[in-house]
Design a protein around this motif. Structure first.
Motif, mmCIF file in Angstrom:
data_model
loop_
_atom_site.group_PDB
_atom_site.id
_atom_site.type_symbol
_atom_site.label_atom_id
_atom_site.label_comp_id
_atom_site.label_asym_id
_atom_site.label_seq_id
_atom_site.Cartn_x
_atom_site.Cartn_y
_atom_site.Cartn_z
ATOM 1 N N LEU A 57 36.694 -19.027 -15.971
ATOM 2 C CA LEU A 57 37.618 -18.230 -16.401
ATOM 3 C C LEU A 57 38.441 -19.084 -18.219
ATOM 4 N N GLU A 58 38.057 -18.655 -19.138
ATOM 5 C CA GLU A 58 38.086 -18.808 -20.456
ATOM 6 C C GLU A 58 39.387 -17.810 -21.580
ATOM 7 N N GLY A 59 40.248 -18.076 -22.183
ATOM 8 C CA GLY A 59 40.919 -17.799 -22.608
ATOM 9 C C GLY A 59 40.906 -17.106 -24.631
ATOM 10 N N LEU A 60 40.997 -16.472 -24.386
ATOM 11 C CA LEU A 60 40.725 -15.752 -26.201
ATOM 12 C C LEU A 60 41.903 -16.331 -27.244
ATOM 13 N N ARG A 61 42.003 -16.371 -26.763
ATOM 14 C CA ARG A 61 43.615 -16.644 -27.970
ATOM 15 C C ARG A 61 43.503 -18.892 -28.296
ATOM 16 N N GLY A 62 43.306 -18.491 -29.514
ATOM 17 C CA GLY A 62 43.304 -19.899 -30.028
ATOM 18 C C GLY A 62 42.202 -19.859 -29.280
ATOM 19 N N ARG A 63 41.362 -20.109 -30.312
ATOM 20 C CA ARG A 63 40.011 -20.218 -29.838
ATOM 21 C C ARG A 63 39.336 -21.137 -31.116
ATOM 22 N N GLY A 64 40.238 -22.317 -31.942
ATOM 23 C CA GLY A 64 39.338 -22.952 -33.073
ATOM 24 C C GLY A 64 37.673 -22.925 -32.655
ATOM 25 N N ASP A 65 37.390 -23.341 -31.734
ATOM 26 C CA ASP A 65 36.149 -23.851 -31.595
ATOM 27 C C ASP A 65 34.824 -23.030 -31.490
ATOM 28 N N VAL A 116 45.484 -8.900 -20.021
ATOM 29 C CA VAL A 116 44.801 -10.036 -20.078
ATOM 30 C C VAL A 116 44.707 -11.244 -20.634
ATOM 31 N N ILE A 117 44.555 -11.614 -19.543
ATOM 32 C CA ILE A 117 44.818 -13.512 -20.284
ATOM 33 C C ILE A 117 43.300 -14.426 -20.142
ATOM 34 N N GLY A 118 42.306 -13.925 -20.259
ATOM 35 C CA GLY A 118 41.614 -14.342 -20.212
ATOM 36 C C GLY A 118 39.634 -13.398 -20.025
ATOM 37 N N HIS A 168 39.965 -20.176 -12.003
ATOM 38 C CA HIS A 168 40.354 -21.114 -12.862
ATOM 39 C C HIS A 168 39.232 -21.368 -14.468
ATOM 40 N N VAL A 169 39.627 -21.976 -14.644
ATOM 41 C CA VAL A 169 39.450 -23.006 -15.765
ATOM 42 C C VAL A 169 37.889 -23.130 -15.421
#
Lengths: 101, 389
Positions: free
Chosen positions: A83-91, A64-66, A79-80
């Motif tokens: 597609l969004e990442g699921l990790r490191g999502r402090g927001d 899984v990349i997002g 792309h951005v």
């Protein structure tokens, strides 16, 4: 001229990698078949191998990349913008101030 | 030369250097100028500059001290002139004693406040370095097995080709070196977020798998505490232009540098591996801080893959740069040693490029200079983990 090709890194993947820059409307060779590109895709960028629904996981290297943020059509640039990442999502942390900090 | 051997310098402690440097090491910003000036007088000596060494405490200070001692103890260093001011937290005296104790190599200490100012300290440091350079020049390389190597691996300015070409090629070199009894460092904890399960699966012991999840969780918790999406910081804008969308995607590509052999251990920043084989050093993704930590952990040589191109080098260890694509190799030829683009073009296999890269690695360890060394790149960065006081 030979058709440009897309590289599928793992059989489970729903995206492939453009091995050279591709134009919208062109056809690219992929895993024994061909795919029509809906968007221009720069070299190294990703293309949807099939339709991916909003919220669905996107897989590359068989992992899984997002997650898709909108419905992605087969042959579209991934792309951005979709597609969004699921990790490191402090927001996404409860009470996070978000990007305006 | 026998296969899987190179020509290196055997040190008093038994470890082997691929270079024979005399290092001027300031332990505090205030001593940068002395170290740099002394290096112009004692020709051939190398030096680092940095902005830390004081106003630090606790774990942060301990890590900085460990990094200085580890750097000076790297087997590529013949001898060290430690330069301090005299009143700093990162005591130059303790660093000098630490290096001397660990390696049995020549170490001298110069303190600006004791020498009597800048000019006298430069003179003292230059003289100490000059005598070391003369003694170092007599050493002769001898044939040693590659099992003596600690290879650092790194990727910087990654693009979507990194995980397809250069990183797998480095992975094949890593496997070969591990099979020959050597040690390979995987690092950049930030850039393994999303790929940790693949490394945990390869852990040699359950405790190692647990450490994998612990270091990832700690890093991710710190990122979450910032309240920001890590994107933009990592993947960087350049990574994104190169086709990488998320940290998970970048990490899955980065992990290919580690090859396929079992993960033997997870070790703290700037510490020496206790086992041979593949070892994960817990470092940030920041190229220079990672590089400094690996070299302070004893890495004599580094394979550094890049998609966008990077000039990074180190004053005591060769850093071989491998381009993930031929366009970058051609554009940044000054900074790039090996082109892995043939893998993307389909004209060479990962194994073929890995074989070429292994040959280049052995030649480099025997003395061939890298582009970064020829151009004088000597980046140095300390990973700070506490506030400046």
């Amino acid at each position: 001229m030979a058709m440009a090709s897309l590289l599928v890194l793992d059989a489970r993947d729903n995206v492939a990698v453009a091995l050279e820059s591709l134009e919208a409307g062109s056809r690219a060779r992929v895993a024994g078949g061909a795919l029509e590109l809906r968007d221009a895709v720069p070299m190294g960028h990703k293309v949807a191998l099939r339709a991916i629904a909003a919220g669905e996981q996107v897989l590359k290297y068989g992992a899984v990349i997002g997650r898709a943020t909108v419905d992605i059509a087969q042959g579209a640039h991934v792309h951005v913008h979709n597609l969004e990442g699921l990790r490191g999502r402090g927001d996404r942390r409860p009470g996070a101030s978000g990007q305006d900090g | 030369m026998q296969p899987d051997h190179f020509l290196g310098y055997r040190r008093p402690a038994g470890d082997v250097g691929v270079r024979n440097h005399v290092l001027l090491l300031p332990t505090i910003t205030c001593a940068n100028q002395v170290a740099a000036s002394a290096a112009t007088l004692a020709r051939g000596a190398v030096f680092v500059t940095h902005q830390h060494g004081c106003g630090q405490t606790g774990r942060d200070l301990e890590q900085t001290m460990r990094t200085f001692i580890g750097y000076g103890s790297n087997p590529n260093v013949y001898g060290v002139v430690v330069c301090g001011l005299g009143c700093e937290a990162a005591s130059a005296r303790i660093v000098a004693e630490g290096i001397a104790r660990r390696g049995g190599k020549p170490v001298e200490l110069v303190l600006i406040q004791e020498s009597g100012g800048t000019l006298r300290a430069i003179e003292d440091a230059a003289r100490a370095a000059a005598w070391m350079l003369q003694d170092a020049s007599e050493l002769v390389r001898e044939q040693v097995p590659v099992s003596e190597l600690v290879l650092g691996t790194e990727c910087g300015g990654s693009d979507a080709c990194s995980g397809i070409s250069a990183n797998p090629a480095v992975g094949s070199v890593a496997d070969r070196l591990v099979d020959a009894g050597g040690t390979v460092l995987l690092a950049e904890t930030t850039e393994l977020i999303g790929a940790e399960h693949l490394l945990a699966e390869r852990a040699a012991r359950p405790e190692v798998a647990q450490r994998v999840y612990e270091v990832i969780e700690r890093y991710e918790r710190e990122i979450l505490a910032t309240g920001y999406d890590m994107r933009g910081g990592n993947p960087s804008p350049g990574n994104m232009a190169g086709g990488l969308t998320t940290i998970e995607e970048k990490s899955l590509g980065a992990a290919h540098k580690a090859g396929t052999r079992p993960l033997m251990d997870v070790i703290p920043y700037a510490t020496r591996p206790k086992t041979r084989g593949l070892v994960w050093m817990d470092t940030p993704g920041h190229d220079i801080e990672q590089l400094t930590g690996m070299v302070a952990g004893g890495a004599q040589v580094v394979l550094f893959t890049t998609g966008r191109g990077t000039p990074t080098g180190c004053c005591i260890a060769p850093v071989l740069k491998i381009a993930t694509n031929t366009a970058t190799f051609e554009r940044l030829r000054d900074n790039t040693d090996v082109d892995a683009g043939a893998i993307v073009a389909g004209t060479a296999s990962v194994e073929e490029v890995g074989e070429r890269l292994y040959g280049e690695l052995v030649r480099t360890c025997s003395g061939r200079l890298t582009r970064a060394e020829v151009l004088g790149h000597q980046e140095f960065g300390l990973w700070r983990i506490g506030p400046t006081l």
